[in-house]
Design a protein around this motif. Structure first.
Motif, PDB file in Angstrom:
ATOM      1  N   ASP A  16      -0.762   0.954   2.547  1.00  0.00           N
ATOM      2  CA  ASP A  16      -0.484   0.650   1.139  1.00  0.00           C
ATOM      3  C   ASP A  16       0.573   1.572   0.540  1.00  0.00           C
ATOM      4  N   PHE A  19       3.932   0.135   0.071  1.00  0.00           N
ATOM      5  CA  PHE A  19       4.166  -0.695  -1.109  1.00  0.00           C
ATOM      6  C   PHE A  19       4.337   0.154  -2.364  1.00  0.00           C
ATOM      7  N   VAL A  20       3.643   1.277  -2.410  1.00  0.00           N
ATOM      8  CA  VAL A  20       3.808   2.186  -3.557  1.00  0.00           C
ATOM      9  C   VAL A  20       5.266   2.643  -3.631  1.00  0.00           C
ATOM     10  N   ILE A  23       7.323  -0.086  -5.159  1.00  0.00           N
ATOM     11  CA  ILE A  23       7.122  -0.142  -6.621  1.00  0.00           C
ATOM     12  C   ILE A  23       7.936   0.970  -7.294  1.00  0.00           C
ATOM     13  N   LYS A  27      10.731  -0.868  -9.594  1.00  0.00           N
ATOM     14  CA  LYS A  27      10.048  -1.357 -10.806  1.00  0.00           C
ATOM     15  C   LYS A  27      10.976  -1.445 -12.028  1.00  0.00           C
ATOM     16  N   MET A  48       7.032  -8.174 -13.889  1.00  0.00           N
ATOM     17  CA  MET A  48       7.361  -7.285 -12.771  1.00  0.00           C
ATOM     18  C   MET A  48       6.083  -6.984 -11.978  1.00  0.00           C
ATOM     19  N   GLU A  49       5.007  -6.703 -12.722  1.00  0.00           N
ATOM     20  CA  GLU A  49       3.729  -6.421 -12.048  1.00  0.00           C
ATOM     21  C   GLU A  49       3.227  -7.672 -11.307  1.00  0.00           C
ATOM     22  N   ASP A  50       3.390  -8.831 -11.960  1.00  0.00           N
ATOM     23  CA  ASP A  50       2.993 -10.098 -11.313  1.00  0.00           C
ATOM     24  C   ASP A  50       3.766 -10.309 -10.013  1.00  0.00           C
ATOM     25  N   PHE A  52       4.935  -7.992  -7.994  1.00  0.00           N
ATOM     26  CA  PHE A  52       4.348  -7.135  -6.962  1.00  0.00           C
ATOM     27  C   PHE A  52       2.975  -7.657  -6.509  1.00  0.00           C
ATOM     28  N   VAL A  53       2.198  -8.171  -7.481  1.00  0.00           N
ATOM     29  CA  VAL A  53       0.871  -8.711  -7.125  1.00  0.00           C
ATOM     30  C   VAL A  53       1.033  -9.919  -6.207  1.00  0.00           C
ATOM     31  N   VAL A  56       1.783  -8.648  -2.794  1.00  0.00           N
ATOM     32  CA  VAL A  56       0.632  -7.961  -2.194  1.00  0.00           C
ATOM     33  C   VAL A  56      -0.449  -8.953  -1.757  1.00  0.00           C
ATOM     34  N   THR A  57      -0.663 -10.007  -2.551  1.00  0.00           N
ATOM     35  CA  THR A  57      -1.743 -10.941  -2.218  1.00  0.00           C
ATOM     36  C   THR A  57      -1.302 -11.994  -1.202  1.00  0.00           C
ATOM     37  N   LYS A  58      -0.122 -12.545  -1.396  1.00  0.00           N
ATOM     38  CA  LYS A  58       0.323 -13.633  -0.502  1.00  0.00           C
ATOM     39  C   LYS A  58       1.011 -13.115   0.753  1.00  0.00           C
TER      40      LYS A  58
ATOM     41  N   TYR B   4       4.927   4.375 -12.233  1.00  0.00           N
ATOM     42  CA  TYR B   4       4.820   3.614 -10.974  1.00  0.00           C
ATOM     43  C   TYR B   4       3.434   3.724 -10.351  1.00  0.00           C
ATOM     44  N   ILE B   7       1.196   1.345 -12.186  1.00  0.00           N
ATOM     45  CA  ILE B   7       1.512  -0.031 -11.747  1.00  0.00           C
ATOM     46  C   ILE B   7       0.916  -0.281 -10.363  1.00  0.00           C
ATOM     47  N   ALA B   8       1.082   0.685  -9.466  1.00  0.00           N
ATOM     48  CA  ALA B   8       0.551   0.532  -8.103  1.00  0.00           C
ATOM     49  C   ALA B   8      -0.964   0.353  -8.146  1.00  0.00           C
ATOM     50  N   SER B  10      -2.780  -0.730 -10.621  1.00  0.00           N
ATOM     51  CA  SER B  10      -3.077  -2.025 -11.226  1.00  0.00           C
ATOM     52  C   SER B  10      -2.856  -3.153 -10.206  1.00  0.00           C
ATOM     53  N   VAL B  11      -1.758  -3.044  -9.446  1.00  0.00           N
ATOM     54  CA  VAL B  11      -1.434  -4.076  -8.451  1.00  0.00           C
ATOM     55  C   VAL B  11      -2.544  -4.150  -7.388  1.00  0.00           C
ATOM     56  N   PHE B  12      -2.965  -3.008  -6.876  1.00  0.00           N
ATOM     57  CA  PHE B  12      -3.989  -3.014  -5.824  1.00  0.00           C
ATOM     58  C   PHE B  12      -5.358  -3.467  -6.355  1.00  0.00           C
ATOM     59  N   ARG B  14      -5.726  -5.633  -8.781  1.00  0.00           N
ATOM     60  CA  ARG B  14      -5.628  -7.099  -8.902  1.00  0.00           C
ATOM     61  C   ARG B  14      -5.711  -7.767  -7.536  1.00  0.00           C
ATOM     62  N   ARG B  15      -5.197  -7.089  -6.524  1.00  0.00           N
ATOM     63  CA  ARG B  15      -5.305  -7.636  -5.159  1.00  0.00           C
ATOM     64  C   ARG B  15      -6.778  -7.737  -4.753  1.00  0.00           C
ATOM     65  N   TYR B  18      -8.392 -10.542  -6.484  1.00  0.00           N
ATOM     66  CA  TYR B  18      -7.923 -11.791  -5.864  1.00  0.00           C
ATOM     67  C   TYR B  18      -8.693 -12.061  -4.569  1.00  0.00           C
ATOM     68  N   GLN B  19      -8.862 -10.987  -3.774  1.00  0.00           N
ATOM     69  CA  GLN B  19      -9.567 -11.162  -2.501  1.00  0.00           C
ATOM     70  C   GLN B  19     -11.030 -11.547  -2.722  1.00  0.00           C
TER      71      GLN B  19
END
Lengths: 185, 171
Positions: A16, A19-20, A23, A27, A48-50, A52-53, A56-58, B4, B7-8, B10-12, B14-15, B18-19
């Motif tokens: 992970d 990915f940080v 970002i 960003k 922007m956050e969407d 990255f999401v 990360v998810t797809k 950042y 944001i990171a 928050s992104v994780f 949300r992941r 989602y999972q």
């Protein structure tokens, strides 16, 4: 870091932190680019956050045909277009919030662009046709060439070249009316 | 504006949400699809068996299905067999004429053809042509005997060695 491709590969392998790094690097630029679509720095931040999401998810496949930044901005652009389609009615920003928005945007610009001349140039872009502002942002602030810009905005090379030419002319005349000279134009 | 790191995070976060949502969806889908698949399978099996004819009754034969067109030759368990068939009991299945002999004003009808070893011939009562009946005009010469085992039987011993057993017809 090779524009983020190796970091993305690391992330796909389960790290992970890769990915940080992405970002951290992208960003602000992505947010300012998306701001050209939505004209609201907070919504641009959410988009922007969407972006990255979504990645990360797809975990979409990055083929490496274009560079990583181009690929990332193209995904961001699609998300912004989707957002605009869903929220076709332009919401008015209340006057008391407008100053907050503008100061946040200026902070991001100062942090990301640093160069005072570029910040002034960015301010001038806002007064142009949004289509011109988008391509000029990619070329002057993100250092994309015409081919990469064409990939992001999903237009042909020729169409993009024409668009950039007209955008530059419009910016030049805008700057002239403001008494500002930008040597790269 | 978020840093950042924020944001990171928050992104994780949300992941993960989602999972969790995806897992929940998959669980619901599995839970819904399993019984549906079972029902479909049972329905398919039932249709297959139905088409295979397992549940069908034996077909009722009509005159058109019989060996001889227009004549019904098979009758179901509940069906009454017609009595007025023109059935000639002096003919066998091959259409050959069955042997008959009139002896002492009694009619004897052929019931089987056996080897002469299977029955014990008793007393010769004459030759076939001496008696009214099939053997009188037959090309085959024969000798007629009584049978030791049964007084109701006569035996016609043919010149080819075979023996025809005839039984007395009683009213």
């Amino acid at each position: 870091m090779d524009n983020g491709a190796s970091s993305y590969r690391r992330f796909l392998d389960g790290d992970d932190e890769g990915f940080v790094e992405i970002i951290k690097v992208y960003k602000d630029g992505l947010m300012l680019y998306l701001n050209n679509y939505v004209q609201n720095i907070h919504i641009a931040e959410d988009l922007m956050e969407d972006t990255f999401v979504r990645i990360v998810t797809k975990k979409p496949h990055f083929s490496g045909k274009s560079n990583f930044k181009t690929w990332l901005y193209a995904i961001g652009k699609n998300i912004a277009v989707d957002y605009l389609r869903k929220h076709s009615k332009i919401s008015e920003v209340p006057a008391d919030q407008l100053s907050v928005f503008l100061s946040d945007e200026t902070d991001v610009l100062k942090e990301y662009l640093r160069d005072e001349q570029k910040i002034l140039l960015h301010e001038s872009l806002k007064k142009l046709n949004p289509e011109y502002a988008k391509v000029l942002y990619l070329i002057y602030f993100e250092d994309f060439n015409i081919t990469e810009t064409a990939i992001i905005i999903k237009k042909s090379y020729k169409q993009t070249e024409n668009l950039v030419y007209r955008a530059k002319r419009a910016l030049k005349s805008q700057l002239e009316t403001e008494g500002f000279v930008y040597e790269e134009l | 504006m978020k840093s950042y790191n924020e944001i990171a995070n928050s992104v994780f976060e949300r992941r993960e949400q989602y999972q969790i949502r995806q897992k929940k969806k998959r669980r619901i889908l599995t839970r819904t699809l399993t019984p549906i698949c079972c029902i479909c399978l049972v329905a398919l099996l039932a249709i297959g068996t139905w088409h295979g004819g397992l549940f069908e009754k034996a077909p009722i034969q009509t005159a058109d299905d019989s060996v001889i067109q227009g004549e019904k030759d098979w009758y179901g368990p509940g069906e009454e067999v017609p009595q007025n068939n023109n059935f000639d009991d002096t003919q066998n299945d091959n259409g050959d004429k069955l042997g008959t002999i009139i002896y002492n004003n009694e009619t004897y009808v052929q019931i089987s053809t056996v080897s002469s070893d299977e029955i014990t011939l008793d007393k010769k009562i004459g030759n076939g042509e001496d008696f009214e009946g099939f053997y009188k005009d037959s090309d085959v010469s024969s000798e007629i005997y009584t049978v030791k085992e049964n007084p109701d039987l006569l035996a016609a011993k043919l010149d080819n060695g075979a023996c025809v057993v005839l039984k007395r017809v009683t009213d």
